[in-house]
Design an enzyme around this catalytic site. Sequence first.
Site, mmCIF file in Angstrom:
data_model
loop_
_atom_site.group_PDB
_atom_site.id
_atom_site.type_symbol
_atom_site.label_atom_id
_atom_site.label_comp_id
_atom_site.label_asym_id
_atom_site.label_seq_id
_atom_site.Cartn_x
_atom_site.Cartn_y
_atom_site.Cartn_z
ATOM 1 C CG HIS A 1 -6.608 -2.546 7.108
ATOM 2 N ND1 HIS A 1 -5.438 -2.670 6.414
ATOM 3 C CD2 HIS A 1 -6.483 -1.393 7.822
ATOM 4 C CE1 HIS A 1 -4.642 -1.638 6.676
ATOM 5 N NE2 HIS A 1 -5.260 -0.857 7.533
ATOM 6 N NE ARG A 2 -1.598 -2.353 8.697
ATOM 7 C CZ ARG A 2 -1.315 -2.989 7.560
ATOM 8 N NH1 ARG A 2 -1.428 -4.292 7.485
ATOM 9 N NH2 ARG A 2 -0.908 -2.318 6.501
ATOM 10 C CE LYS B 1 -7.001 1.895 5.949
ATOM 11 N NZ LYS B 1 -7.298 3.152 5.253
ATOM 12 C CD GLU C 1 -5.868 2.486 9.082
ATOM 13 O OE1 GLU C 1 -5.429 2.342 7.938
ATOM 14 O OE2 GLU C 1 -5.107 2.625 10.072
ATOM 15 C CG ASN D 1 -9.902 5.820 7.855
ATOM 16 O OD1 ASN D 1 -9.286 6.849 8.135
ATOM 17 N ND2 ASN D 1 -10.119 4.870 8.738
ATOM 18 C CD GLN E 1 0.470 8.185 6.383
ATOM 19 O OE1 GLN E 1 -0.491 8.962 6.394
ATOM 20 N NE2 GLN E 1 0.333 6.879 6.496
ATOM 21 C CG ASP F 1 1.165 -0.013 9.766
ATOM 22 O OD1 ASP F 1 0.594 0.587 10.694
ATOM 23 O OD2 ASP F 1 1.264 0.457 8.622
ATOM 24 N NE ARG G 1 -4.433 0.041 13.165
ATOM 25 C CZ ARG G 1 -3.773 0.128 12.018
ATOM 26 N NH1 ARG G 1 -2.475 0.399 12.029
ATOM 27 N NH2 ARG G 1 -4.407 -0.045 10.865
ATOM 28 C CE LYS H 1 -1.767 1.514 3.889
ATOM 29 N NZ LYS H 1 -2.591 1.851 5.072
ATOM 30 C CG ASP I 1 -6.359 2.749 2.201
ATOM 31 O OD1 ASP I 1 -7.591 2.775 2.418
ATOM 32 O OD2 ASP I 1 -5.511 2.873 3.104
#
Length: 442
Positions: free
Chosen positions: A402-403, A428, A353, A95, A174, A325, A356, A25, A52
């Site tokens: 998703h994770r 995603k 997202e 998202n 990012q 991640d 977490r 991704k 995404d």
Amino acid sequence: MSGLPDIKIGPFKRAQGSIVLPGSKSISNRALLLAALSSGTTTLKNLLDADDTQVMRNALRQLGLSVTDQADKVCVVEGCGGKFPIQNADLFMGNAGTAIRPLTAALAMQGGNYRLSGVPRMHERPIRDLVDGLRQVGAKIDYELQEGYPPIKILAADIEIKDVVKVRGDVSSQFLTALLMALPLVATEPVRIEVIGELISRPYIDITLKLMARFGVKVACPDAQSFVIPAKTIDAVYQSPGILSVEGDASSASYFLALGAIGGGPVRVLGVGSESIQGDVAFADALTLMGAKISSGEDWIEVAGVKNASGKLNGITIDCTEIPDAAMTLAIAALFAEGPTRLNNIASWRVKETDRIAAMAKELKKVGAIVEEGADYIVVQAPQSLADWKSPAEGIDTYDDHRMAMCFSLAAFGPSALEINDPNCVAKTFPTYFAEFAKIVS
């Protein structure tokens, strides 16, 4: 399995086989934007086909670019030479953090008027540090609802870089990635970016720099906190490399590598290996510390069970700054380890997202784990005995993340079946995850 409200899986005893990973991704969305900004036509191979990356593709099409999806995960992008054809657009970014942040910076350089919004959770994910960085060079950006968060409006403005551009690096890498990719468009002189404080997720910055170099812009790094963008010599700074192949997704690899340890293996992932430019391949090193048997080549990694005499993984304490991640998968691997596993420096989990750390703590407790959470850490211990494992009647909640769904599939290697709620959130980044998972577990 589209639209399934939940899926029941397990209990499983064995995992073995091989998996060809979907495209990364992080690489896919960076490559799409760089291809769009460059001169020439770029053919992207093994591009991730998921929510995404469709968000990024659709936004680029709205901005007037030709982005053509072909068979076998190939996408052809006609570059615009740095100037988007459409100067006024309202863009919905879902998202997708890897889409909204770099695109915001690129749009701020265009001299047009744009609005960017997303799903409700996106409007809770911070963007202030990027906006502050862009305002330093003259960008005009307004917050529509809450200060520091999308939706945002970008107004036509004259960009002028008079000084060092400073950006915080401790919330998300990012923001720096976005500035690095956008500022070459306006760099009439060399531009220096300095990171204030700690820079988390440094390997993701390395992905950005390597991809920028593939598109013809080489950024100098005089020290760990500074980046110098060269002055542009032509209007179209980015040049298409022609063809670019996207590596397999190293974050997605983590679930299958963990399966190879928990389920005896061998499980081999194809698409990442010793030549990978992604930091999350370091997940394999963390599994090795836990006692997994690992081997690798240029574009593959294989896990064949555990070398510890107990036949179980062992708990570890690890700094997860470099693998935020993939570190989530370690929290689940801890269910199958002797002793506690402590994951440190994971504050960035709180602004992903979902929150977490909170979500992981809550759902791990549901299956019987002993969990301690803090602002930037989590400690996980396996259920104390087989009798302490639980199969919650309400299922495992995934928080539209998703994770969370992919991680908790591994918990079905406990003694009882598990119900995963809203498994389709994996669309995603990995729409076929549960189908691939089913092929290697028994």
